[in-house]
Design a protein around this motif. Structure first.
Motif, PDB file in Angstrom:
ATOM      1  N   LYS A  28       6.615   0.099   5.384  1.00 14.85           N
ATOM      2  CA  LYS A  28       6.779  -1.134   4.608  1.00 14.85           C
ATOM      3  C   LYS A  28       7.588  -0.869   3.328  1.00 14.85           C
ATOM      4  O   LYS A  28       8.418  -1.689   2.931  1.00 14.85           O
TER       5      LYS A  28
ATOM      6  N   ASP B  87       0.846  -1.190   0.000  1.00 15.04           N
ATOM      7  CA  ASP B  87       0.000   0.000   0.000  1.00 15.04           C
ATOM      8  C   ASP B  87       0.894   1.257   0.000  1.00 15.04           C
ATOM      9  O   ASP B  87       1.811   1.364   0.818  1.00 15.04           O
TER      10      ASP B  87
ATOM     11  N   ASP C  80       1.713   3.038   3.157  1.00 21.59           N
ATOM     12  CA  ASP C  80       2.496   2.353   4.196  1.00 21.59           C
ATOM     13  C   ASP C  80       3.995   2.634   3.988  1.00 21.59           C
ATOM     14  O   ASP C  80       4.749   1.791   3.484  1.00 21.59           O
TER      15      ASP C  80
END
Ligand code: AMP
Ligand code: GLY
Length: 421
Positions: free
Chosen positions: A53, A47, A50
């Motif tokens: 991440k 995503d 994010d």
């Protein structure tokens, strides 16, 4: 080099294709990418909100540069976040991304640095805005301040339309509205002008004209863009000099004076009147679909240019060169777009299309599902053709769409109508 591109549209597929041709590329990832990028890169499903991440992925894979396609992560500060982790990013920091994220930020720079733009007023209260409109001349332009995916702009013909727009914005249609912008309506012809910057030096990155309205003759609802062509028919030496001296340089000066420098693509949306440029808006990224028409004209290695930007080495001895042809893109959309549109419709004939010279197909809203290509977005495919004339480029692009014969798709047949007589 190992590169990751953030985004999933036609713009990102075009960037991926250009990067994939570089002799310096070792591995290319697209986050999250689409069915087209999947053919030339490895798609990674993370995503884009994010950041942690994305940062972890970049560290784990030893990514050399992250190229950010869309505006939202930039406005939300992804460049600052990744740079703090010592990951190199191509795209402006959060401060500079306000050029797109806040229309009032840009307008105040224009005022301070004398950048030609529409006269404007900023209001914080509903009542003051309405009182101002009571004594205004129409048409008038009303804009929500923050990011609104191209939808926060109203061109109002009378008091009633304008007061409805003000109510919609203050009632939160585009998120919490702290302020509203009212602008003089500018007449003229629009042009998109692009530059690429390393924070110290910048270069012109060609021009284009897009078609934002869904209907032929530029009618109907606004969309992300139904097609584009490059170069714009309006550009000439004198105009370009004015754009650089009156608009681009003072903008970079303003950012420098506040202790920031701009790294990435910058897209100036301009109104041209009597060969004089006026700034309508800035975007802190390439245009979509303008990018899909511009990159196939680039003669240089895009990764080399982007690496120079990241390393601040885009100096005056480096030249960006363009193929002297007419590039035109038609966007194939899913029926219903920009309102509710058909989803999960299989596009059957893509694999029978042979790769023709000077024709490109860039995916946007597509995914792979059980070895078939299925539409998931409103704008689904971009068909680009490059010839010596806009008219033949358009004819060629249409002939490709006809071969595709996708039953749930539609497109504008008149892209470039202002330049194709
Ligand atoms: P923006 O999101 O600011 O680019 O605005 C979207 C579109 O609205 C532009 O591409 C123009 O066609 C139109 N527009 C915005 N501001 C003005 C203005 N001051 N005068 C005339 N048209 C405008
Ligand atoms: N084609 C318009 C945009 O990218 O904002």
């Amino acid at each position: 080099m190992k590169i990751a591109i953030l985004g999933s549209g036609g713009r990102e597929h075009a960037i991926a294709e250009s990067i994939s041709k570089s002799k310096n590329l070792k591995k290319l990832y697209c986050i999250p990418g689409n069915a087209g990028t999947n053919l030339i890169a490895e798609n990674i499903d993370i995503d884009l909100n994010d950041f942690s991440k994305i940062g972890k992925f970049a560290k784990d894979k030893n990514i050399n540069i992250i190229i950010v396609g869309p505006e939202k992560p930039l406005v939300d500060g992804i460049a600052d976040f990744l740079e703090k982790k010592k990951i190199k990013v191509f795209g402006p920091n959060k401060f500079c991304a306000q050029l797109e994220g806040s229309k009032t930020f840009t307008k105040l720079i224009c005022k301070k640095y004398n950048i030609p733009t529409a006269n404007f007023n900023i209001f914080k209260k509903k009542e003051d805005t309405i009182n101002f409109l009571k004594n205004s001349k129409f048409p008038i332009v009303i804009k929500a301040d923050g990011l609104a995916a191209g939808k926060g702009v109203y061109i109002c013909e009378n008091f009633e339309e304008s007061s409805n727009a003000v109510m919609e914005i203050f009632n939160g249609k585009f998120g919490r509205a702290k302020q509203i912008l009212i602008e003089e309506f500018l007449r003229g012809d629009e042009m998109s002008y692009f530059v690429i910057s390393d924070g110290k030096h910048f270069k012109n990155f060609n021009t284009a004209q897009d078609h934002k309205r869904v209907g032929e003759g530029d009618t109907g609802k606004n969309t992300g863009g139904m097609g584009a062509y490059s170069p714009s028919g309006l550009i000439n030496r004198e105009l370009e000099k004015k754009i650089i001296e009156k608009i681009i340089k003072p903008t970079f000066k303003a950012l420098n004076e506040s202790g920031n420098n701009y790294k990435g693509f910058l897209y100036a949306g301009l109104m041209i009147k009597n060969n004089e440029p006026y700034l309508i808006e800035y975007n802190v990224r390439m245009g979509d679909p303008e990018c899909q028409t511009i990159l196939p004209l680039l003669k240089n290695d895009l990764l080399e240019i982007i690496n120079f930007c990241v390393e601040q080495k885009l100096d005056k001895n480096y030249f960006i060169k363009w193929i002297d042809k007419k590039s035109l893109c038609i966007v194939l959309c899913s029926k219903g777009y920009p309102e509710n549109y058909i989803k999960q419709s299989e596009i059957q004939n893509l694999n029978i299309l042979k790769k023709e010279k000077d024709t490109h197909i860039y995916h946007a809203g597509t995914i792979n599902k059980n070895n078939t290509i299925v539409s998931i977005g409103g704008r689904v495919l971009n068909i680009i053709s490059i010839t010596d004339k806009y008219k033949t480029s358009r004819e060629k692009a249409i002939s490709v769409i006809k071969k595709l014969n996708w039953k749930d798709g539609f497109f504008r047949k008149d892209i470039g109508f202002k330049i194709i007589k």
